[in-house]
Design an enzyme around this catalytic site. Structure first.
Site, PDB file in Angstrom:
ATOM      1  N   ARG A  51       0.818  -1.226   0.000  1.00  0.00           N
ATOM      2  CA  ARG A  51       0.000   0.000   0.000  1.00  0.00           C
ATOM      3  C   ARG A  51       0.849   1.273   0.000  1.00  0.00           C
ATOM      4  NH1 ARG A  51      -3.086  -1.317   5.347  1.00  0.00           N
ATOM      5  NH2 ARG A  51      -0.885  -1.644   5.754  1.00  0.00           N
ATOM      6  N   LYS A 148       4.299 -19.384   6.190  1.00  0.00           N
ATOM      7  CA  LYS A 148       3.630 -19.760   7.427  1.00  0.00           C
ATOM      8  C   LYS A 148       3.184 -18.501   8.155  1.00  0.00           C
ATOM      9  CE  LYS A 148       6.935 -19.625  11.103  1.00  0.00           C
ATOM     10  NZ  LYS A 148       7.647 -20.150  12.195  1.00  0.00           N
ATOM     11  N   ASP A 177       8.394 -23.662   3.750  1.00  0.00           N
ATOM     12  CA  ASP A 177       8.963 -23.854   5.078  1.00  0.00           C
ATOM     13  C   ASP A 177      10.464 -23.745   4.844  1.00  0.00           C
ATOM     14  OD1 ASP A 177      10.242 -24.877   7.346  1.00  0.00           O
ATOM     15  OD2 ASP A 177       8.424 -25.938   7.920  1.00  0.00           O
ATOM     16  N   HIS A 178      11.057 -22.623   5.283  1.00  0.00           N
ATOM     17  CA  HIS A 178      12.439 -22.371   4.859  1.00  0.00           C
ATOM     18  C   HIS A 178      13.420 -23.410   5.392  1.00  0.00           C
ATOM     19  CE1 HIS A 178      12.463 -20.190   8.691  1.00  0.00           C
ATOM     20  NE2 HIS A 178      13.739 -20.444   8.722  1.00  0.00           N
ATOM     21  N   LYS A 182      17.233 -25.567   3.479  1.00  0.00           N
ATOM     22  CA  LYS A 182      18.609 -25.586   3.998  1.00  0.00           C
ATOM     23  C   LYS A 182      19.407 -26.702   3.345  1.00  0.00           C
ATOM     24  CE  LYS A 182      17.661 -23.453   8.434  1.00  0.00           C
ATOM     25  NZ  LYS A 182      18.626 -22.361   8.455  1.00  0.00           N
ATOM     26  N   GLU A 216      16.831 -21.428  20.321  1.00  0.00           N
ATOM     27  CA  GLU A 216      17.123 -20.029  19.995  1.00  0.00           C
ATOM     28  C   GLU A 216      17.626 -19.319  21.243  1.00  0.00           C
ATOM     29  OE1 GLU A 216      13.984 -18.365  16.960  1.00  0.00           O
ATOM     30  OE2 GLU A 216      12.942 -19.429  18.542  1.00  0.00           O
ATOM     31  N   ASP A 235       4.172 -22.388  16.433  1.00  0.00           N
ATOM     32  CA  ASP A 235       5.161 -21.583  15.717  1.00  0.00           C
ATOM     33  C   ASP A 235       6.312 -22.429  15.177  1.00  0.00           C
ATOM     34  OD1 ASP A 235       6.000 -18.923  14.916  1.00  0.00           O
ATOM     35  OD2 ASP A 235       7.640 -19.125  16.345  1.00  0.00           O
ATOM     36  N   HIS A 240       8.202 -26.576  11.327  1.00  0.00           N
ATOM     37  CA  HIS A 240       9.622 -26.845  11.098  1.00  0.00           C
ATOM     38  C   HIS A 240      10.076 -28.200  11.659  1.00  0.00           C
ATOM     39  CE1 HIS A 240       9.701 -22.786   9.792  1.00  0.00           C
ATOM     40  NE2 HIS A 240       9.726 -22.239  10.986  1.00  0.00           N
ATOM     41  N   LYS A 331      12.937 -20.711  23.296  1.00  0.00           N
ATOM     42  CA  LYS A 331      13.558 -19.383  23.184  1.00  0.00           C
ATOM     43  C   LYS A 331      14.369 -19.091  24.439  1.00  0.00           C
ATOM     44  CE  LYS A 331      10.238 -17.413  20.032  1.00  0.00           C
ATOM     45  NZ  LYS A 331      11.226 -17.313  18.959  1.00  0.00           N
TER      46      LYS A 331
HETATM   47  P1  NAP Z   1       5.314  -7.075   7.840  1.00  0.00           P
HETATM   48  O1  NAP Z   1       6.693  -6.569   8.076  1.00  0.00           O
HETATM   49  O2  NAP Z   1       4.225  -6.629   8.759  1.00  0.00           O
HETATM   50  O3  NAP Z   1       4.944  -6.659   6.346  1.00  0.00           O
HETATM   51  C1  NAP Z   1       3.654  -6.775   5.836  1.00  0.00           C
HETATM   52  C2  NAP Z   1       3.652  -6.300   4.401  1.00  0.00           C
HETATM   53  O4  NAP Z   1       2.328  -6.382   3.909  1.00  0.00           O
HETATM   54  C3  NAP Z   1       4.104  -4.874   4.212  1.00  0.00           C
HETATM   55  O5  NAP Z   1       4.843  -4.771   3.014  1.00  0.00           O
HETATM   56  C4  NAP Z   1       2.798  -4.111   4.078  1.00  0.00           C
HETATM   57  O6  NAP Z   1       3.055  -2.959   3.361  1.00  0.00           O
HETATM   58  C5  NAP Z   1       1.973  -5.139   3.311  1.00  0.00           C
HETATM   59  N1  NAP Z   1       0.542  -4.961   3.478  1.00  0.00           N
HETATM   60  C6  NAP Z   1      -0.165  -4.906   4.632  1.00  0.00           C
HETATM   61  N2  NAP Z   1      -1.474  -4.744   4.361  1.00  0.00           N
HETATM   62  C7  NAP Z   1      -1.592  -4.707   3.016  1.00  0.00           C
HETATM   63  C8  NAP Z   1      -2.681  -4.551   2.136  1.00  0.00           C
HETATM   64  N3  NAP Z   1      -3.944  -4.397   2.567  1.00  0.00           N
HETATM   65  N4  NAP Z   1      -2.439  -4.585   0.813  1.00  0.00           N
HETATM   66  C9  NAP Z   1      -1.187  -4.721   0.328  1.00  0.00           C
HETATM   67  N5  NAP Z   1      -0.111  -4.875   1.127  1.00  0.00           N
HETATM   68  C10 NAP Z   1      -0.316  -4.846   2.446  1.00  0.00           C
HETATM   69  O7  NAP Z   1       5.249  -8.651   7.808  1.00  0.00           O
HETATM   70  P2  NAP Z   1       6.429  -9.680   7.458  1.00  0.00           P
HETATM   71  O8  NAP Z   1       7.216  -9.918   8.692  1.00  0.00           O
HETATM   72  O9  NAP Z   1       7.134  -9.220   6.256  1.00  0.00           O
HETATM   73  O10 NAP Z   1       5.616 -11.018   7.189  1.00  0.00           O
HETATM   74  C11 NAP Z   1       4.911 -11.267   5.999  1.00  0.00           C
HETATM   75  C12 NAP Z   1       4.337 -12.683   6.070  1.00  0.00           C
HETATM   76  O11 NAP Z   1       5.396 -13.605   6.182  1.00  0.00           O
HETATM   77  C13 NAP Z   1       3.442 -12.915   7.286  1.00  0.00           C
HETATM   78  O12 NAP Z   1       2.450 -13.845   6.941  1.00  0.00           O
HETATM   79  C14 NAP Z   1       4.400 -13.553   8.286  1.00  0.00           C
HETATM   80  O13 NAP Z   1       3.710 -14.377   9.208  1.00  0.00           O
HETATM   81  C15 NAP Z   1       5.252 -14.390   7.359  1.00  0.00           C
HETATM   82  N6  NAP Z   1       6.586 -14.681   7.890  1.00  0.00           N
HETATM   83  C16 NAP Z   1       7.462 -13.669   8.172  1.00  0.00           C
HETATM   84  C17 NAP Z   1       8.730 -13.981   8.639  1.00  0.00           C
HETATM   85  C18 NAP Z   1       9.755 -12.903   8.930  1.00  0.00           C
HETATM   86  O14 NAP Z   1      10.909 -13.260   9.194  1.00  0.00           O
HETATM   87  N7  NAP Z   1       9.405 -11.636   8.899  1.00  0.00           N
HETATM   88  C19 NAP Z   1       9.110 -15.318   8.826  1.00  0.00           C
HETATM   89  C20 NAP Z   1       8.184 -16.331   8.501  1.00  0.00           C
HETATM   90  C21 NAP Z   1       6.936 -15.991   8.038  1.00  0.00           C
HETATM   91  P3  NAP Z   1       2.131  -1.654   3.412  1.00  0.00           P
HETATM   92  O15 NAP Z   1       1.895  -1.331   4.830  1.00  0.00           O
HETATM   93  O16 NAP Z   1       2.953  -0.657   2.663  1.00  0.00           O
HETATM   94  O17 NAP Z   1       0.899  -2.003   2.684  1.00  0.00           O
END
Ligand code: NAP
Length: 484
Positions: A51, A148, A177-178, A182, A216, A235, A240, A331
């Protein structure tokens, strides 16, 4: 050793959530590393979508910063990121609104491989899938990548799968599932199924028990709100650790092909026995004089969510009947380490007498740190003084054996994203696997909820609750020490 990089076909990859944490830390730096390795063809295009109001140039600055911060040490050829940034663009899109979709349609080249990475909250998966369909962006060849959590229980996982299935066939859905990306995890399959040495011993007759640890040192960090509704079971274990368990326990697939591998993994999950309550240890890290505890971190003084979990499992099939599997994850433990340890049984008879002591072969498969494997082999202690036995490790750290390039090429996300472009689902979870894992997990969680089980406090920087050590000691076994 010179690594062999085979370029993939030209592609368009759209990252929904392209401004998010996962994109910044993993997806974008990973794509850049593949570009550096020469795997990304000149026509390839990466489009961020979120967005936030930004143009291509603003997004390129964002990507450049992400690369600088997270791509790790780069080779000389790769100090110049502009060539990669030329292939990067951005579209402002609200997953729940109509703006931006027409522009995206103009940019995505339907004739090329095209993939949509759903790096957003799962609650948006349905909205994005629906709009891709409505705007003619979801063809028979489109691929979607989802992260996930895949639900929080069986019902929600089924609902999520059904949502995706409305517009995409199973062969188009890549559930990441990363852990499966590995290097060591794939090597586990090479070691098991590429050698005659291990497979004949890989069963209850020769294996005393198997341990899987994912420890962790960090706490819940900024994810407290999410984590407190999830806990270690949802989680880490349901996904995993379960995937690692499947790979270590499965039967040899007839071919190294997606459905052959995933069929065998599914059989393992379906053969898991329900877990006895006294084979479950839940813990929460305690506060110290200087550091908050779990309940302070999640700002919930009455939280009963576990930040540590240890379990003893049994797999009901011919291969594994009688061999326990011990899983633990937590953790704020003393080391960041992930490993699978296969402890073989004692030799059936010792010809060396009681003084020689008790010795066992142990195969340790390390996922982190220093991906590699060690096999403890019993030999004679050198020197005079009779037959004294000692266990020495045969160490195979990949970077030592194959050179630093082997280690550099191992980032899980890059490999998995390239597999999406190649159309290879072997290392991705199928919908029925995810559902089967929840079907096993749900009654365990329901059991401790019904018992009003309170997690045991444990010291930060240690090995988890005392009861987890007892889980092993009662069986005359012990956890392998957590080492950084
Ligand atoms: P995040 O930092 O909160 O990022 C969310 C993203 O979604 C942002 O780019 C946000 O950008 C976008 N977004 C939110 N609402 C939106 C909408 N209505 N339309 C379009 N874009 C929208 O989350 P994240 O950590 O990157 O995680 C993303 C997914 O990966 C989640 O399902 C999380 O559970 C999973 N995940 C993350 C990690 C990790 O290491 N971070 C690990 C495993 C899994 P805007 O606000 O600009 O729209």
């Amino acid at each position: 050793m010179v690594s062999r990089v085979i370029p993939v076909e030209p592609f368009d990859l759209v990252i929904f959530g392209g401004t998010g944490d996962l994109a910044r830390r993993k997806i974008l730096p990973g794509l850049f590393r593949r570009y550096c390795a020469g795997q990304m063809p000149p026509e390839a295009q990466v489009i961020g979508a979120a967005r936030s109001d930004m143009d291509d140039s603003g997004y390129r600055d964002f990507v450049r910063d992400a690369i600088t911060e997270f791509a790790g040490p780069l080779s000389d050829e790769c100090q110049q990121v502009d060539g990669f940034l030329d292939r990067v663009g951005y579209v402002t899109i609200d997953a729940q609104g109509e703006g931006g979709w027409a522009e995206l349609k103009d940019r995505v080249r339907a004739e090329l491989v095209h993939a949509y990475y759903f790096s957003v909250a799962p609650s948006l998966f349905g909205d994005i899938a629906e709009r891709l369909h409505l705007h003619g962006l979801a063809g028979d060849d489109s691929r979607i990548v989802v992260e996930k959590p895949f639900g929080k229980d069986l019902d929600s996982a089924r609902a999520l799968n059904a949502t995706l299935a409305k517009h995409f066939d199973e062969h188009q859905i890549y559930r990441i599932d990363h852990y499966l990306g590995k290097e060591t995890v794939q090597n586990l399959m090479a070691v098991r199924f590429g050698n005659v040495l291990f497979e004949p011993l890989w069963n209850a007759q020769y294996v005393d028990h198997i341990q899987i640890t994912v420890a962790e040192t960090v706490g819940v960090g900024g994810r407290g709100g999410y984590y407190d509704t999830s806990g270690a079971m949802r989680d880490m274990v349901q996904n995993h650790l379960m995937q690692l368990l499947c790979l270590i326990a499965m039967e040899p697939p007839a071919k190294f092909e997606p459905d052959a591998v995933r069929d065998e993994k599914l059989k393992v999950i379906r053969a898991l026995e329900p877990v006895e309550p006294h084979h479950i240890v839940r813990g929460q890290y305690d506060k110290t004089a200087d550091a908050p505890g779990y309940r302070q971190d999640v700002e919930n003084p009455r939280s009963f969510t576990e930040s540590f979990l240890a379990l003893k499992l049994h797999i009901s099939n011919w291969r594994w009947a009688g061999t326990p599997f011990y899983l633990r994850t937590g953790k704020k433990l003393k080391a960041r380490t992930s490993e699978i340890v296969v402890v073989f049984k004692d030799a059936p008879h010792s010809i060396f007498g009681a003084d020689a002591g008790r010795h066992r072969n142990v195969l340790a498969i390390r996922l982190q740190p220093n991906e590699g494997m060690t096999l403890d082999v019993t030999i004679k202690e050198p020197g005079p003084g009779g037959m004294r036995l000692v266990d020495v490790p045969l160490d195979m750290t990949f970077a030592d054996a194959l050179g630093p390039e082997a280690e550099q090429a191992t980032e899980a996300y890059e490999r998995l994203i390239m597999d999406v472009i190649r159309g290879n689902q072997t290392l991705f979870m199928r919908g029925d696997e995810v559902e089967a894992a929840w079907a096993w997990t749900d009654p365990i969680i329901a059991g401790w909820t019904a018992r009003s089980d309170v997690p045991k406090p444990y010291d930060q920087g240690g090995s988890g609750p005392e009861d987890s050590l007892m889980l092993m000691h009662r069986d005359g076994r012990r956890w392998r020490e957590l080492k950084a």
